[in-house]
Write an enzyme that holds these catalytic residues in place. Structure first.
Site, short mmCIF file in Angstrom:
data_model
loop_
_atom_site.label_atom_id
_atom_site.label_comp_id
_atom_site.label_asym_id
_atom_site.label_seq_id
_atom_site.Cartn_x
_atom_site.Cartn_y
_atom_site.Cartn_z
N SER A 169 13.24 -16.96 7.21
CA SER A 169 13.30 -16.88 8.67
C SER A 169 14.11 -18.05 9.24
O SER A 169 15.28 -18.19 8.94
CB SER A 169 11.88 -16.82 9.25
OG SER A 169 11.91 -16.45 10.62
N ASP A 275 12.36 -5.07 10.36
CA ASP A 275 12.45 -6.38 10.98
C ASP A 275 13.26 -6.32 12.26
O ASP A 275 14.38 -5.78 12.29
CB ASP A 275 13.11 -7.35 10.00
CG ASP A 275 13.12 -8.80 10.47
OD1 ASP A 275 12.59 -9.08 11.56
OD2 ASP A 275 13.66 -9.66 9.75
N HIS A 305 8.92 -8.47 9.34
CA HIS A 305 9.54 -9.77 9.16
C HIS A 305 8.82 -10.60 8.11
O HIS A 305 7.61 -10.78 8.17
CB HIS A 305 9.57 -10.51 10.50
CG HIS A 305 10.36 -11.78 10.48
ND1 HIS A 305 11.71 -11.81 10.17
CD2 HIS A 305 10.00 -13.07 10.71
CE1 HIS A 305 12.14 -13.06 10.23
NE2 HIS A 305 11.13 -13.84 10.55
#
Length: 330
Positions: A169, A275, A305
């Site tokens: 991320s 996502d 995600h």
């Protein structure tokens, strides 16, 4: 006399933060944490397939690393065949989480054992107390520490000439921008040599809404308002989401990407169709390919995600991709 401004609770409940008048935030969500191995140098007393230790690299900035080592390396006690090195950056939108957050600890432990690698996970400064590029500065400092440290777990077991930068991320964003910095000053980091970048669901943004952002606006794992707030808190004061740190496809972003292509580094981008950030990630992949970067990408169906942080079977599948990528890059 003017009234003292009162703290306000974030408008996004998923972040659960209080904005303080001095610009800092109080983080209300307490993520589970995991400690490093007790007495890690006494490996004969441990039965775990890996060991870990925390090492401070900058006391003033409170920057430290958690180093993971597969137990097998200690038991073999040989330096004839050193292990590849993965420098890892945790996620959290640049504003939360830590190298000791359990999901990131577990991911690094899994990589150390499944990939037979030394993993160095960085504890970097968070925004808004330390806005970008502070996290990138910390990543660069960690790489300088790795190249010159006398820490035995690094010098004895890690092949610093076979190093991969990886992050999840926001950490995937960091892996890219740390890579760009190294690419512009390769000689300064020798004998550390980067072989490739691994971007796990990288966190990118932009002012114009993408299709996946619109489709998943109210996603319960990562909502659009949450990403907006993260960028609001993380970017330099006055910057919007089309700043290059958020949107590397604008401005001089493409020129930076060319640096990686010229060095011949490979890049692996992993993500999933569920996502919210999917379209941003695919856009980066296409831009990088046009700039001559050798990019492998894998976007699996469904998911959400950074699903690999909580789904062991998905993590195993990702480790398989990473192993193949590292072998082809090295």
């Amino acid at each position: 006399m003017s009234e003292t401004p009162k703290p306000r609770v974030s408008y996004n409940d998923s972040l659960k933060m209080v904005h303080n008048p001095d610009g800092s935030v109080t983080r209300l969500t307490l993520f589970p944490i995991t400690s490093a191995s007790p007495n890690p140098d006494q490996y004969t007393t441990h039965t775990s397939p890996f060991l870990s230790k925390d090492i401070t690299i900058n006391t003033q900035k409170n920057i430290w690393v958690r180093v993971f080592l597969p137990r097998q390396a200690l038991e073999n006690n040989t330096t004839t065949s050193k292990l590849p090195l993965i420098v890892y950056f945790h996620g959290g939108g640049f504003i939360t989480c830590s190298a000791n957050t359990s999901v990131f600890h577990d991911l690094c432990a899994g990589m150390a054992t499944d990939l037979s690698a030394v993993v160095v996970s960085l504890e970097y400064r968070l925004a808004p107390e330390y806005r970008l590029p502070a996290a990138y500065d910390d990543a660069e400092e960690a790489l300088h520490w790795i190249k010159s440290t006398d820490e035995p777990w690094v010098t004895k077991y890690a092949d610093t000439s076979c190093c991969f930068l990886m992050g999840s991320s926001a950490g995937g964003n960091m892996a890219y921008f740390a890579g760009v910095r190294v690419a512009g000053a390769v000689e300064e980091f020798k004998p550390l040599r980067i072989k490739g970048l691994i971007m796990h669901h990288p966190f990118f943004g932009g002012m114009k809404r993408s299709g996946s952002e619109v489709r998943s606006e109210n996603d319960t794992i990562l909502s659009l308002s949450a990403t907006d707030l993260m960028w609001e808190l993380a970017l330099p004061e006055g910057a919007d989401r089309d700043h290059e740190y958020s949107n590397p496809m604008v401005g001089k972003g493409a020129e930076q990407c060319e640096k990686i292509g010229r060095l011949g580094w490979k890049v692996l981008v992993t993500g999933c169709e569920g996502d919210l950030l999917l379209d941003r990630q695919k856009e980066w992949v296409e831009m990088a390919k046009k700039k001559g970067v050798a990019v492998d990408s894998s976007f699996v169906e469904g998911g959400f995600h950074v699903i690999e942080l909580v789904d062991a079977s998905k993590a195993k599948a990702m480790f398989g991709l990473i192993n193949k990528f590292m072998l082809s890059s090295a």
